[in-house]
Design an enzyme around this catalytic site. Structure first.
Site, PDB file in Angstrom:
ATOM      1  N   SER A 130     -10.611  -0.977  -2.750  1.00 59.54           N
ATOM      2  CA  SER A 130     -10.379  -0.842  -1.301  1.00 59.54           C
ATOM      3  C   SER A 130     -11.625  -0.241  -0.660  1.00 59.54           C
ATOM      4  O   SER A 130     -12.527   0.249  -1.360  1.00 59.54           O
ATOM      5  CB  SER A 130      -9.181   0.072  -1.050  1.00 59.54           C
ATOM      6  OG  SER A 130      -9.512   1.394  -1.449  1.00 59.54           O
ATOM      7  N   ASP A 173     -10.133  -5.205  -1.597  1.00 60.72           N
ATOM      8  CA  ASP A 173      -8.738  -5.055  -1.163  1.00 60.72           C
ATOM      9  C   ASP A 173      -8.716  -4.550   0.288  1.00 60.72           C
ATOM     10  O   ASP A 173      -9.401  -3.579   0.625  1.00 60.72           O
ATOM     11  CB  ASP A 173      -8.066  -4.038  -2.104  1.00 60.72           C
ATOM     12  CG  ASP A 173      -6.565  -3.962  -1.918  1.00 60.72           C
ATOM     13  OD1 ASP A 173      -5.949  -4.964  -1.513  1.00 60.72           O
ATOM     14  OD2 ASP A 173      -5.995  -2.885  -2.211  1.00 60.72           O
ATOM     15  N   HIS A 174      -7.952  -5.207   1.124  1.00 61.27           N
ATOM     16  CA  HIS A 174      -7.784  -4.795   2.529  1.00 61.27           C
ATOM     17  C   HIS A 174      -9.115  -4.610   3.266  1.00 61.27           C
ATOM     18  O   HIS A 174      -9.345  -3.550   3.881  1.00 61.27           O
ATOM     19  CB  HIS A 174      -6.961  -3.502   2.641  1.00 61.27           C
ATOM     20  CG  HIS A 174      -5.536  -3.676   2.218  1.00 61.27           C
ATOM     21  ND1 HIS A 174      -4.594  -4.303   3.001  1.00 61.27           N
ATOM     22  CD2 HIS A 174      -4.894  -3.340   1.075  1.00 61.27           C
ATOM     23  CE1 HIS A 174      -3.437  -4.336   2.356  1.00 61.27           C
ATOM     24  NE2 HIS A 174      -3.595  -3.769   1.183  1.00 61.27           N
ATOM     25  N   ASP A 193      -8.168  -8.179   6.121  1.00 63.80           N
ATOM     26  CA  ASP A 193      -6.826  -7.804   6.566  1.00 63.80           C
ATOM     27  C   ASP A 193      -6.839  -7.550   8.075  1.00 63.80           C
ATOM     28  O   ASP A 193      -7.093  -6.449   8.534  1.00 63.80           O
ATOM     29  CB  ASP A 193      -6.343  -6.563   5.823  1.00 63.80           C
ATOM     30  CG  ASP A 193      -4.917  -6.203   6.208  1.00 63.80           C
ATOM     31  OD1 ASP A 193      -4.339  -6.898   7.084  1.00 63.80           O
ATOM     32  OD2 ASP A 193      -4.377  -5.234   5.655  1.00 63.80           O
ATOM     33  N   GLU A 239      -3.865 -12.006   5.445  1.00 68.16           N
ATOM     34  CA  GLU A 239      -2.463 -11.551   5.485  1.00 68.16           C
ATOM     35  C   GLU A 239      -1.793 -11.901   6.804  1.00 68.16           C
ATOM     36  O   GLU A 239      -2.392 -11.785   7.873  1.00 68.16           O
ATOM     37  CB  GLU A 239      -2.416 -10.030   5.266  1.00 68.16           C
ATOM     38  CG  GLU A 239      -1.009  -9.453   5.287  1.00 68.16           C
ATOM     39  CD  GLU A 239      -0.939  -8.000   4.799  1.00 68.16           C
ATOM     40  OE1 GLU A 239      -1.686  -7.636   3.864  1.00 68.16           O
ATOM     41  OE2 GLU A 239      -0.137  -7.241   5.355  1.00 68.16           O
ATOM     42  N   GLY A 276       1.831  -4.206  -2.188  1.00 64.60           N
ATOM     43  CA  GLY A 276       2.885  -3.192  -2.265  1.00 64.60           C
ATOM     44  C   GLY A 276       3.886  -3.437  -3.374  1.00 64.60           C
ATOM     45  O   GLY A 276       5.082  -3.244  -3.190  1.00 64.60           O
ATOM     46  N   SER A 309       4.216  -2.057  -6.519  1.00 62.22           N
ATOM     47  CA  SER A 309       4.473  -1.079  -7.573  1.00 62.22           C
ATOM     48  C   SER A 309       5.976  -0.880  -7.744  1.00 62.22           C
ATOM     49  O   SER A 309       6.737  -0.992  -6.780  1.00 62.22           O
ATOM     50  CB  SER A 309       3.804   0.261  -7.235  1.00 62.22           C
ATOM     51  OG  SER A 309       2.443   0.222  -7.619  1.00 62.22           O
ATOM     52  N   ASP A 323      -1.125  -0.564  -7.380  1.00 63.22           N
ATOM     53  CA  ASP A 323      -1.986   0.612  -7.332  1.00 63.22           C
ATOM     54  C   ASP A 323      -1.176   1.878  -7.598  1.00 63.22           C
ATOM     55  O   ASP A 323      -1.488   2.657  -8.495  1.00 63.22           O
ATOM     56  CB  ASP A 323      -2.675   0.697  -5.962  1.00 63.22           C
ATOM     57  CG  ASP A 323      -3.691   1.819  -5.903  1.00 63.22           C
ATOM     58  OD1 ASP A 323      -3.944   2.464  -6.942  1.00 63.22           O
ATOM     59  OD2 ASP A 323      -4.249   2.075  -4.821  1.00 63.22           O
TER      60      ASP A 323
HETATM   61  P1  13P Z   1       1.347  -0.309  -4.232  1.00 58.83           P
HETATM   62  O1  13P Z   1       1.178   0.883  -3.354  1.00 58.83           O
HETATM   63  O2  13P Z   1       2.777  -0.759  -4.240  1.00 58.83           O
HETATM   64  O3  13P Z   1       0.810  -0.112  -5.587  1.00 58.83           O
HETATM   65  O4  13P Z   1       0.519  -1.516  -3.551  1.00 58.83           O
HETATM   66  C1  13P Z   1      -0.840  -1.693  -3.828  1.00 58.83           C
HETATM   67  C2  13P Z   1      -1.477  -2.693  -2.940  1.00 58.83           C
HETATM   68  O5  13P Z   1      -0.848  -3.474  -2.252  1.00 58.83           O
HETATM   69  C3  13P Z   1      -2.945  -2.749  -2.930  1.00 58.83           C
HETATM   70  O6  13P Z   1      -3.418  -3.654  -1.989  1.00 58.83           O
HETATM   71  O1  G3H Z   2      -3.078  -1.081  -0.384  1.00 58.10           O
HETATM   72  C1  G3H Z   2      -3.559   0.026  -0.587  1.00 58.10           C
HETATM   73  C2  G3H Z   2      -4.091   0.348  -1.926  1.00 58.10           C
HETATM   74  O2  G3H Z   2      -3.156   1.124  -2.642  1.00 58.10           O
HETATM   75  C3  G3H Z   2      -5.399   1.047  -1.804  1.00 58.10           C
HETATM   76  O3  G3H Z   2      -5.220   2.336  -1.321  1.00 58.10           O
HETATM   77  O4  G3H Z   2      -6.839   2.452   0.551  1.00 58.10           O
HETATM   78  O5  G3H Z   2      -5.934   4.543  -0.527  1.00 58.10           O
HETATM   79  O6  G3H Z   2      -7.551   3.063  -1.745  1.00 58.10           O
HETATM   80  P1  G3H Z   2      -6.478   3.139  -0.714  1.00 58.10           P
HETATM   81 ZN    ZN Z   3      -2.157  -3.830  -0.260  1.00 64.55          ZN
END
Ligand code: 13P
Ligand code: G3H
Ligand code: ZN
Length: 312
Positions: A50, A83-84, A105, A135, A215, A217, A259
């Site tokens: 990220s 990521d994002h 994103d 997204e 998301g 997890s 994550d």
């Molecule tokens: P979690 O918080 O559910 O692990 O999601 C991680 C995620 O979407 C990273 O982009």
């Molecule tokens: O989607 C979010 C991921 O868990 C990354 O989290 O932005 O705190 O690194 P972060």
């Molecule tokens: Zn995410």
């Protein structure tokens, strides 16, 4: 094997009814845990960083650690993914530095603005051989320092996906069907249930197109328990049931983002080891345990949830 894009991976995953795990990396132990687990199980894997991870670790350190992992795991395909990505500039920086995949994103922006920003990233990334995830819809939870409340989150509208995909040229699409970021995904006492009806509607409109679930997890209660028994205070932490993720992986969902589960396992290792060994002050002593717990989580996900074992 050098870093690869996710194109081939997603095609095989779609056809084979499994998904690729996209695990967030923030430090050396996490990079090692994920890639060692994937290599032992002969599974393809996505390492994702990220903007916050890049800021924490320094982009160059992260990049070099991933390079080292690729060299140490020559038999499995590995994707390096942003990521994002919050804006064009961050995506461009990652493309320029050798990432093989980026997410833009702009899901919090109005539909046309999301399309315009995504298209700009797609044009740049594709010109450099890099694939793009975008997204539609927005998830509740916390990403970096941005908190989206459950009220402000919104499911993906299936009637928008076809136009979004064709106008942007994007390679994969993250959708909102009830998952959320962080360790508190569902209210205690309610039954966690993803909206598979929305996923089905999306697939009908863009058959064959790779879908991404953020998301995802599951918030393993064994690690929550270890944390709480060793000085932590995580109350009512609830994740996505793994059978629902398995169901998603069998369908068009080709990438599942995890994550928080790694964070929980890592924290459990540190808390448990330090509480049991008050005289320990060598970081290797407790980080070794954390690394093993993260590896255990990734192993379990690949074998029992994603179904990507032996698919490298
Ligand atoms: P979690 O918080 O559910 O692990 O999601 C991680 C995620 O979407 C990273 O982009
Ligand atoms: O989607 C979010 C991921 O868990 C990354 O989290 O932005 O705190 O690194 P972060
Ligand atoms: Zn995410």
């Amino acid at each position: 094997m050098a870093l690869v894009t996710s194109t081939e991976m997603f095609k095989k995953a779609y056809d084979g009814g499994y998904a690729i795990g996209a695990f967030n990396v923030n430090n050396m132990e996490i990079v090692q845990a994920i890639t060692e687990a994937a290599a032992e199980l002969h599974s393809p894997v996505i390492l994702q960083a990220s903007a916050g991870a890049r800021k924490y670790a320094n982009p160059e350190y992260l990049q070099k650690m991933v390079e080292a992992a690729v060299n140490n795991c020559p038999d499995i395909p590995i994707v390096m993914h942003l990521d994002h990505g919050p804006d064009f500039e961050t995506c461009k920086a990652c493309v320029d530095k050798g990432f093989t995949s980026v997410m833009i994103d702009a899901s919090s922006k109005p539909f046309d603005e999301n399309i315009a920003i995504t298209k700009e990233v797609v044009e740049y990334a594709h010109a450099h051989g890099v694939v793009v995830e975008a997204e539609l819809g927005s998830l509740a939870g916390i990403e970096d320092d941005v908190k989206v409340s459950a009220e402000d989150s919104s499911y993906t509208r299936p009637e928008e996906v076809e136009e979004f995909v064709s106008r942007t040229g994007v390679d994969s699409l993250a959708i909102a069907i009830g998952t959320s970021h962080g360790a508190y995904k569902f209210k205690p006492g309610t039954k966690p249930q993803l909206r598979f009806d929305i996923l089905d509607e999306v697939v009908k409109r863009i058959p064959g197109f790779p879908i991404v679930l953020h998301g995802s997890s599951s918030v393993p209660q064994e690690y929550v328990k270890i944390i709480n028994e060793n000085g932590g205070a995580l109350k009512d932490a609830i994740g996505v049931p793994e059978d629902q993720l398995r169901q998603a992986a069998r369908s068009a969902v080709c990438k599942i983002n995890i994550d928080s589960d790694l964070r929980l396992a890592f924290t459990a290792g540190v808390r448990q080891t330090l509480k049991a060994n008050p005289d320990m002050f060598d970081p290797r002593g407790y980080l070794k345990v954390s690394r093993q717990y993260v590896k255990d989580v990734v192993t379990h996900k690949i074998k029992d949830v994603l179904g990507s074992e032996n698919k490298a």
